[in-house]
Design a protein around this motif. Structure first.
Motif, PDB file in Angstrom:
ATOM      1  N   UNK A   1       0.833  -1.208   0.000  1.00  0.00           N
ATOM      2  CA  UNK A   1       0.000   0.000   0.000  1.00  0.00           C
ATOM      3  C   UNK A   1       0.865   1.255   0.000  1.00  0.00           C
ATOM      4  N   UNK A   2       1.316   1.635  -1.181  1.00  0.00           N
ATOM      5  CA  UNK A   2       2.124   2.836  -1.332  1.00  0.00           C
ATOM      6  C   UNK A   2       1.215   4.054  -1.405  1.00  0.00           C
ATOM      7  N   UNK A   3       1.343   4.950  -0.441  1.00  0.00           N
ATOM      8  CA  UNK A   3       0.554   6.177  -0.428  1.00  0.00           C
ATOM      9  C   UNK A   3      -0.929   5.911  -0.178  1.00  0.00           C
ATOM     10  N   UNK A   4      -1.715   6.958  -0.363  1.00  0.00           N
ATOM     11  CA  UNK A   4      -3.165   6.879  -0.190  1.00  0.00           C
ATOM     12  C   UNK A   4      -3.828   7.416  -1.451  1.00  0.00           C
ATOM     13  N   UNK A   5      -4.770   6.686  -1.974  1.00  0.00           N
ATOM     14  CA  UNK A   5      -5.444   7.115  -3.192  1.00  0.00           C
ATOM     15  C   UNK A   5      -6.589   6.192  -3.535  1.00  0.00           C
ATOM     16  N   UNK A   6      -7.448   6.645  -4.450  1.00  0.00           N
ATOM     17  CA  UNK A   6      -8.629   5.868  -4.795  1.00  0.00           C
ATOM     18  C   UNK A   6      -8.517   5.223  -6.169  1.00  0.00           C
ATOM     19  N   UNK A   7      -7.294   5.118  -6.704  1.00  0.00           N
ATOM     20  CA  UNK A   7      -7.103   4.514  -8.017  1.00  0.00           C
ATOM     21  C   UNK A   7      -5.982   3.485  -7.917  1.00  0.00           C
ATOM     22  N   UNK A   8      -5.926   2.590  -8.903  1.00  0.00           N
ATOM     23  CA  UNK A   8      -4.848   1.606  -8.925  1.00  0.00           C
ATOM     24  C   UNK A   8      -3.804   1.910  -9.990  1.00  0.00           C
ATOM     25  N   UNK A   9      -4.056   2.953 -10.807  1.00  0.00           N
ATOM     26  CA  UNK A   9      -3.130   3.284 -11.885  1.00  0.00           C
ATOM     27  C   UNK A   9      -2.930   4.794 -11.938  1.00  0.00           C
ATOM     28  N   UNK A  10      -1.672   5.219 -11.801  1.00  0.00           N
ATOM     29  CA  UNK A  10      -1.343   6.645 -11.773  1.00  0.00           C
ATOM     30  C   UNK A  10      -0.300   6.959 -12.837  1.00  0.00           C
ATOM     31  N   UNK A  11      -0.386   8.177 -13.374  1.00  0.00           N
ATOM     32  CA  UNK A  11       0.550   8.629 -14.400  1.00  0.00           C
ATOM     33  C   UNK A  11       1.075  10.014 -14.055  1.00  0.00           C
ATOM     34  N   UNK A  12       2.360  10.228 -14.295  1.00  0.00           N
ATOM     35  CA  UNK A  12       2.977  11.542 -14.128  1.00  0.00           C
ATOM     36  C   UNK A  12       3.635  11.914 -15.447  1.00  0.00           C
ATOM     37  N   UNK A  13       3.075  12.910 -16.115  1.00  0.00           N
ATOM     38  CA  UNK A  13       3.603  13.374 -17.388  1.00  0.00           C
ATOM     39  C   UNK A  13       4.049  14.808 -17.220  1.00  0.00           C
ATOM     40  N   UNK A  14       5.299  15.065 -17.553  1.00  0.00           N
ATOM     41  CA  UNK A  14       5.876  16.392 -17.337  1.00  0.00           C
ATOM     42  C   UNK A  14       5.686  17.275 -18.559  1.00  0.00           C
ATOM     43  N   UNK A  15       4.851  18.280 -18.442  1.00  0.00           N
ATOM     44  CA  UNK A  15       4.663  19.286 -19.483  1.00  0.00           C
ATOM     45  C   UNK A  15       4.972  20.657 -18.897  1.00  0.00           C
ATOM     46  N   UNK A  16       5.527  21.534 -19.702  1.00  0.00           N
ATOM     47  CA  UNK A  16       5.730  22.922 -19.281  1.00  0.00           C
ATOM     48  C   UNK A  16       4.427  23.669 -19.537  1.00  0.00           C
ATOM     49  N   UNK A  17       3.786  24.081 -18.449  1.00  0.00           N
ATOM     50  CA  UNK A  17       2.470  24.710 -18.527  1.00  0.00           C
ATOM     51  C   UNK A  17       2.569  26.178 -18.128  1.00  0.00           C
ATOM     52  N   UNK A  18       1.900  27.048 -18.888  1.00  0.00           N
ATOM     53  CA  UNK A  18       1.895  28.467 -18.563  1.00  0.00           C
ATOM     54  C   UNK A  18       1.241  28.727 -17.214  1.00  0.00           C
ATOM     55  N   UNK A  19       1.928  29.447 -16.357  1.00  0.00           N
ATOM     56  CA  UNK A  19       1.399  29.729 -15.021  1.00  0.00           C
ATOM     57  C   UNK A  19       0.130  30.572 -15.106  1.00  0.00           C
ATOM     58  N   UNK A  20       0.045  31.477 -16.059  1.00  0.00           N
ATOM     59  CA  UNK A  20      -1.112  32.361 -16.180  1.00  0.00           C
ATOM     60  C   UNK A  20      -2.144  31.835 -17.175  1.00  0.00           C
ATOM     61  N   UNK A  21      -1.682  31.280 -18.290  1.00  0.00           N
ATOM     62  CA  UNK A  21      -2.621  30.835 -19.328  1.00  0.00           C
ATOM     63  C   UNK A  21      -3.048  29.388 -19.155  1.00  0.00           C
ATOM     64  N   UNK A  22      -2.242  28.619 -18.412  1.00  0.00           N
ATOM     65  CA  UNK A  22      -2.499  27.192 -18.194  1.00  0.00           C
ATOM     66  C   UNK A  22      -2.396  26.377 -19.481  1.00  0.00           C
ATOM     67  N   UNK A  23      -1.757  26.937 -20.497  1.00  0.00           N
ATOM     68  CA  UNK A  23      -1.565  26.232 -21.759  1.00  0.00           C
ATOM     69  C   UNK A  23      -0.156  25.651 -21.817  1.00  0.00           C
ATOM     70  N   UNK A  24      -0.001  24.473 -22.441  1.00  0.00           N
ATOM     71  CA  UNK A  24       1.337  23.872 -22.542  1.00  0.00           C
ATOM     72  C   UNK A  24       2.210  24.624 -23.530  1.00  0.00           C
ATOM     73  N   UNK A  25       3.502  24.627 -23.274  1.00  0.00           N
ATOM     74  CA  UNK A  25       4.456  25.228 -24.186  1.00  0.00           C
ATOM     75  C   UNK A  25       4.607  24.321 -25.401  1.00  0.00           C
ATOM     76  N   UNK A  26       4.321  24.858 -26.580  1.00  0.00           N
ATOM     77  CA  UNK A  26       4.457  24.100 -27.819  1.00  0.00           C
ATOM     78  C   UNK A  26       5.876  24.278 -28.354  1.00  0.00           C
ATOM     79  N   UNK A  27       6.479  23.188 -28.760  1.00  0.00           N
ATOM     80  CA  UNK A  27       7.816  23.273 -29.329  1.00  0.00           C
ATOM     81  C   UNK A  27       7.734  23.809 -30.747  1.00  0.00           C
ATOM     82  N   UNK A  28       8.871  24.245 -31.268  1.00  0.00           N
ATOM     83  CA  UNK A  28       8.905  24.795 -32.619  1.00  0.00           C
ATOM     84  C   UNK A  28       8.406  23.765 -33.622  1.00  0.00           C
ATOM     85  N   UNK A  29       7.901  24.282 -34.766  1.00  0.00           N
ATOM     86  CA  UNK A  29       7.389  23.366 -35.791  1.00  0.00           C
ATOM     87  C   UNK A  29       8.498  22.428 -36.255  1.00  0.00           C
TER      88      UNK A  29
END
Length: 315
Positions: free
Chosen positions: A121-149
């Motif tokens: 029993x690692x941690x406390x939670x109500x799910x059996x499957x968790x994901x951590x995906x690292x995106x650079x998100x705008x602090x004010x706009x909450x939109x992800x940083x898009x890389x160059x074309x």
């Protein structure tokens, strides 16, 4: 047929899935849980890939590379560790740094996917499957940083990639967000799975938790596992190692359970006199003493109790 049962997934990772003929099982597992189709090219060396004579605790993982160069780390953990998340971070960081040597460009680094399967029993939670995906998100706009074309790589960059992969073809930069570059972490909590089997992920969870596969399954990976991961298919040496592995797990679980119960009773008894905080400290020391009596090492006792080496040395 006698002895025609399925082998546990943790043992399969340790031994059977390193066989190229069984790569389809791992590929199916990744497809179901990550939603990503891949073709495993090879198994990479890692600390946990190695066999040790005192292989007492279940610290097994498999580190694989697909045909695109992306790295997948799959780890099964049955023993509770105080700093397990830090352990995951270290493993991923090492997998990243090992990709690049002196004089190499950062552009050759491939994405790393970490999948941890924990049976406690690692941690406390109500799910059996968790994901951590690292995106650079705008602090004010909450939109992800898009890389160059998408842009053509220079000749120099192509030569760098060719040197590593051996491929002689034109490459384009195809990453869209930082989440396509930074590591992705997945955590599967086996004990938290209590659902009725209804989809592909549920079927995989049923196999991981209960060692069961539906006879008519069509789920990627499980189709192959149903055939390849049978006790009767293993060699005499593999069956011997599997029986030893299962016996070791049972002894480990019994030792830890007994240590925690007796340690808690001893700690609580002293806690009535010394107070709650000191009682908890006494409980940890009592558990550590019981673990030592069962032959566990200083490193393992430290990991499972959170006590420092100095504190343990005074026991």
């Amino acid at each position: 047929m006698e002895n025609d049962y399925l082998v546990r997934f943790d043992f399969a990772i340790k031994k059977l899935l390193r066989n190229k003929a069984n790569f389809g099982i791992l590929e199916g597992f990744i497809e179901v849980f990550l939603g990503k189709k891949c073709k495993i090219q090879e198994i990479l060396e890692s600390e946990s890939n190695q066999d040790f004579s005192d292989d007492k605790f279940n610290r097994v993982d498999i580190k694989a590379k697909d045909t695109n160069g992306e790295i997948f780390i799959v780890e099964v953990q049955t023993t509770r560790y105080t700093y397990y998340l830090e352990r995951i971070l270290y493993g991923v960081s090492k997998a990243i740094t090992e990709q690049i040597g002196n004089g190499k460009r950062y552009g050759i680094i491939k994405q790393v996917f970490s999948i941890s399967i924990v049976y406690y029993d690692l941690g406390e939670g109500d799910d059996y499957f968790y994901e951590c995906k690292s995106d650079l998100i705008g602090v004010h706009t909450h939109n992800p940083l898009q890389l160059s074309r998408r842009e053509e790589l220079t000749v120099e960059q192509i030569m760098q990639i060719k040197e590593v992969t051996g491929k002689d073809q034109k490459y384009t930069y195809k990453k869209i967000t930082s989440g396509d570059i930074f590591p992705r972490y997945f955590l599967i909590r086996i004990n938290a799975f209590r659902k009725v089997v209804a989809d592909a992920m549920d079927e995989w969870m049923d196999f991981l938790k209960n060692n069961s596969i539906k006879p008519d399954t069509l789920v990627p990976g499980l189709v192959e596992a149903k055939v390849q991961l049978r006790y009767s298919k293993m060699t005499a040496e593999e069956r011997f190692n599997y029986d030893r592995h299962m016996e070791s797990l049972e002894n480990e679980e019994e030792a830890i359970s007994e240590a925690r119960v007796e340690g808690r009773e001893e700690g609580e008894a002293k806690g009535l006199i010394k107070g709650r905080a000191e009682g908890r400290a006494e409980e940890k020391l009592a558990i550590a003493r019981k673990m030592f009596a069962k032959g566990m090492s200083v490193e393992d006792v430290s990991e499972m109790t959170g006590l420092s080496s100095d504190e343990i040395s005074k026991i």
